[in-house]
Design an enzyme around this catalytic site. Sequence first.
Site, PDB file in Angstrom:
ATOM      1  N   HIS A 227      -5.013  -2.730  -4.067  1.00 11.73           N
ATOM      2  CA  HIS A 227      -5.780  -3.204  -5.237  1.00 11.73           C
ATOM      3  C   HIS A 227      -4.857  -3.044  -6.455  1.00 11.73           C
ATOM      4  CE1 HIS A 227      -9.199  -4.211  -7.596  1.00 11.73           C
ATOM      5  NE2 HIS A 227      -9.985  -3.164  -7.403  1.00 11.73           N
ATOM      6  N   HIS A 266      -4.495 -12.634  -1.618  1.00 18.48           N
ATOM      7  CA  HIS A 266      -5.761 -12.247  -2.232  1.00 18.48           C
ATOM      8  C   HIS A 266      -6.903 -12.633  -1.307  1.00 18.48           C
ATOM      9  CE1 HIS A 266      -8.922 -11.742  -5.214  1.00 18.48           C
ATOM     10  NE2 HIS A 266      -8.057 -10.966  -5.825  1.00 18.48           N
ATOM     11  N   ASP A 320      -0.799  -8.991  -9.967  1.00 20.76           N
ATOM     12  CA  ASP A 320       0.103  -7.835  -9.993  1.00 20.76           C
ATOM     13  C   ASP A 320       1.574  -8.206  -9.888  1.00 20.76           C
ATOM     14  OD1 ASP A 320      -1.813  -5.869 -10.306  1.00 20.76           O
ATOM     15  OD2 ASP A 320      -2.252  -5.771  -8.164  1.00 20.76           O
TER      16      ASP A 320
HETATM   17  N1  CMC Z   1       2.591 -10.357   2.187  1.00 14.95           N
HETATM   18  C1  CMC Z   1       2.704 -10.874   3.426  1.00 14.95           C
HETATM   19  N2  CMC Z   1       1.649 -11.273   4.170  1.00 14.95           N
HETATM   20  C2  CMC Z   1       0.439 -11.140   3.626  1.00 14.95           C
HETATM   21  C3  CMC Z   1       0.243 -10.612   2.341  1.00 14.95           C
HETATM   22  C4  CMC Z   1       1.381 -10.219   1.616  1.00 14.95           C
HETATM   23  N3  CMC Z   1       1.270  -9.691   0.393  1.00 14.95           N
HETATM   24  N4  CMC Z   1      -1.066 -10.593   2.054  1.00 14.95           N
HETATM   25  C5  CMC Z   1      -1.699 -11.084   3.141  1.00 14.95           C
HETATM   26  N5  CMC Z   1      -0.791 -11.406   4.095  1.00 14.95           N
HETATM   27  C6  CMC Z   1      -1.088 -11.961   5.419  1.00 14.95           C
HETATM   28  C7  CMC Z   1      -1.518 -10.855   6.389  1.00 14.95           C
HETATM   29  O1  CMC Z   1      -0.409 -10.297   7.035  1.00 14.95           O
HETATM   30  C8  CMC Z   1      -2.444 -11.609   7.308  1.00 14.95           C
HETATM   31  O2  CMC Z   1      -1.644 -12.392   8.170  1.00 14.95           O
HETATM   32  P1  CMC Z   1      -2.133 -12.715   9.690  1.00 14.95           P
HETATM   33  O3  CMC Z   1      -3.397 -13.490   9.539  1.00 14.95           O
HETATM   34  O4  CMC Z   1      -1.017 -13.480  10.251  1.00 14.95           O
HETATM   35  O5  CMC Z   1      -2.348 -11.357  10.321  1.00 14.95           O
HETATM   36  C9  CMC Z   1      -3.153 -12.598   6.368  1.00 14.95           C
HETATM   37  O6  CMC Z   1      -2.231 -12.826   5.298  1.00 14.95           O
HETATM   38  C10 CMC Z   1      -4.465 -12.067   5.793  1.00 14.95           C
HETATM   39  O7  CMC Z   1      -4.192 -10.790   5.189  1.00 14.95           O
HETATM   40  P2  CMC Z   1      -5.272  -9.636   5.030  1.00 14.95           P
HETATM   41  O8  CMC Z   1      -4.556  -8.375   4.687  1.00 14.95           O
HETATM   42  O9  CMC Z   1      -6.208  -9.629   6.193  1.00 14.95           O
HETATM   43  O10 CMC Z   1      -6.065 -10.177   3.767  1.00 14.95           O
HETATM   44  P3  CMC Z   1      -7.176  -9.406   2.966  1.00 14.95           P
HETATM   45  O11 CMC Z   1      -8.021 -10.435   2.339  1.00 14.95           O
HETATM   46  O12 CMC Z   1      -7.838  -8.374   3.787  1.00 14.95           O
HETATM   47  O13 CMC Z   1      -6.318  -8.611   1.847  1.00 14.95           O
HETATM   48  C11 CMC Z   1      -4.910  -8.204  -0.003  1.00 14.95           C
HETATM   49  C12 CMC Z   1      -6.049  -9.075   0.569  1.00 14.95           C
HETATM   50  C13 CMC Z   1      -4.782  -8.486  -1.474  1.00 14.95           C
HETATM   51  C14 CMC Z   1      -5.293  -6.738   0.181  1.00 14.95           C
HETATM   52  C15 CMC Z   1      -3.599  -8.542   0.752  1.00 14.95           C
HETATM   53  O14 CMC Z   1      -3.230  -9.880   0.478  1.00 14.95           O
HETATM   54  C16 CMC Z   1      -2.487  -7.587   0.382  1.00 14.95           C
HETATM   55  O15 CMC Z   1      -2.381  -6.500   0.976  1.00 14.95           O
HETATM   56  N6  CMC Z   1      -1.599  -7.965  -0.608  1.00 14.95           N
HETATM   57  C17 CMC Z   1      -0.554  -7.079  -1.049  1.00 14.95           C
HETATM   58  C18 CMC Z   1      -1.111  -6.050  -2.032  1.00 14.95           C
HETATM   59  C19 CMC Z   1      -1.452  -6.681  -3.368  1.00 14.95           C
HETATM   60  O16 CMC Z   1      -0.672  -7.419  -3.942  1.00 14.95           O
HETATM   61  N7  CMC Z   1      -2.637  -6.322  -3.882  1.00 14.95           N
HETATM   62  C20 CMC Z   1      -3.103  -6.787  -5.187  1.00 14.95           C
HETATM   63  C21 CMC Z   1      -4.255  -7.733  -5.042  1.00 14.95           C
HETATM   64  S1  CMC Z   1      -4.612  -8.679  -6.542  1.00 14.95           S
HETATM   65  C22 CMC Z   1      -5.080  -7.538  -7.705  1.00 14.95           C
HETATM   66  C23 CMC Z   1      -6.298  -6.797  -7.350  1.00 14.95           C
HETATM   67  O17 CMC Z   1      -7.376  -7.373  -7.207  1.00 14.95           O
HETATM   68  O18 CMC Z   1      -6.189  -5.582  -7.240  1.00 14.95           O
END
Ligand code: CMC
Length: 383
Positions: A227, A266, A320
């Site tokens: 987050h 996201h 971010d």
């Molecule tokens: N880099 C590489 N791959 C990614 C990333 C990333 N940053 N984010 C998602 N993916 C891939 C993930 O590996 C998965 O792939 P597959 O379907 O092949 O297994 C797919 O995309 C879905 O990812 P998820 O983790 O299940 O998605 P989610 O909706 O549960 O999580 C998230 C959303 C924001 C937690 C995630 O994208 C993430 O961990 N991003 C990096 C951390 C980040 O930048 N967080 C800030 C979010 S925006 C500000 C806020 O609201 O806080």
Amino acid sequence: MGFLTNEGQTYSRGLEGVVAAISAVSAIDGQEGRLIYRGVDIEALAEYSTFEETAYFLLFGSLPNKSELEQFSAELRDAREIHPRVKEHLKVLPSDPHPMDVLKLVVSHLALYDPDKQRMDREAKIRKSIRTIAQFPTIIAHYNHARHGEEFIPPNPELSHAANFLYMLTGNVPDEENARIFDIALILHMDHGMNASTFATMVTASTLSDIHSAIVSGIGTLKGPLHGGANERVLKMLDEIGSVEKAEEFVLKSLQERKKIMGFGHRVYKSYDPRARILKQYAERLSEKYGDTKWIEMGKKIEEVMIREVGRKGIFPNVDFYSGIVYHFLGIPRDLFTPIFAMGRVVGWVTHVLEYLQANRIFRPRAIYNGPLDVEYIPIEKR
Ligand code: CMC
């Protein structure tokens, strides 16, 4: 209904797609990459509004007229100081905790001295909310001085919420452009639908607990790297990469190893986050202003490779990704990036809490039980 009747129950991991509330505060169109606060596009607020005006707009539901804005700005300004005992406490804290942990602690501490601490009515909740919004910058700037054994720089009533924070942090009144860019960054972070930290504040408030406890839940939830904690890690990653020439290889290797690139992806946006687009423009402007383009060049290269490799999966830069570069040029230490996110988001937290409490119902979901049944209890001496 017994605990075995799981039939017909649906489960969504991470509550994906679950609607937890009805709200008129903000909304995201994840396909179009659009964010609105009370109907107004974020681009318009970033272009024309200020922290004070947007905070009023979110909290009270309509844009203020001149005198309402003046009064609200004065209320914020007058509430910036923190209790002398809390200031003394800041001086005796260890210098190595993460500032988000200090923020949690100090908000809890301030609750003990809040003049409305015994009151739970709506008017008192609004006053506590305004005071806490006003105090966040002071807590963060004061702790930064305390941990370095420096004197506190008192709030400057001549300055806006954004400019005053930069002043209390650095000791210099920021130039107009830097103050404005920071103001915009706070507007961009102010609210974002049913995000994890907002939901956490609402869960706490729904038990009819107090506003400070709800805010502390929000701080603890925002801290995590999935987050608000991602912004700090983006600069750490840029440090690790070291140069634009190494950026592509780093991204490809990380993706191959299924490591996440911080500042991308996201749950709701499956296109470019509009906040990232605005912050990228200011990261470019500040890089040019300070004659140091290394960070932005690396950022743009990472973005290019990520969109090429995983853009089809809906992974784009989020808020971010470029905010850290902006904060770096504003002279903000890295471990204060997430507290700054909180400085903006606290407005969204209290707004959602106040909205939800108008038709409150305690949050109480269920879990599908998949453990054993009819297990015989064995007394300790027989185990
Ligand atoms: N880099 C590489 N791959 C990614 C990333 C990333 N940053 N984010 C998602 N993916 C891939 C993930 O590996 C998965 O792939 P597959 O379907 O092949 O297994 C797919 O995309 C879905 O990812 P998820 O983790 O299940 O998605 P989610 O909706 O549960 O999580 C998230 C959303 C924001 C937690 C995630 O994208 C993430 O961990 N991003 C990096 C951390 C980040 O930048 N967080 C800030 C979010 S925006 C500000 C806020 O609201 O806080």
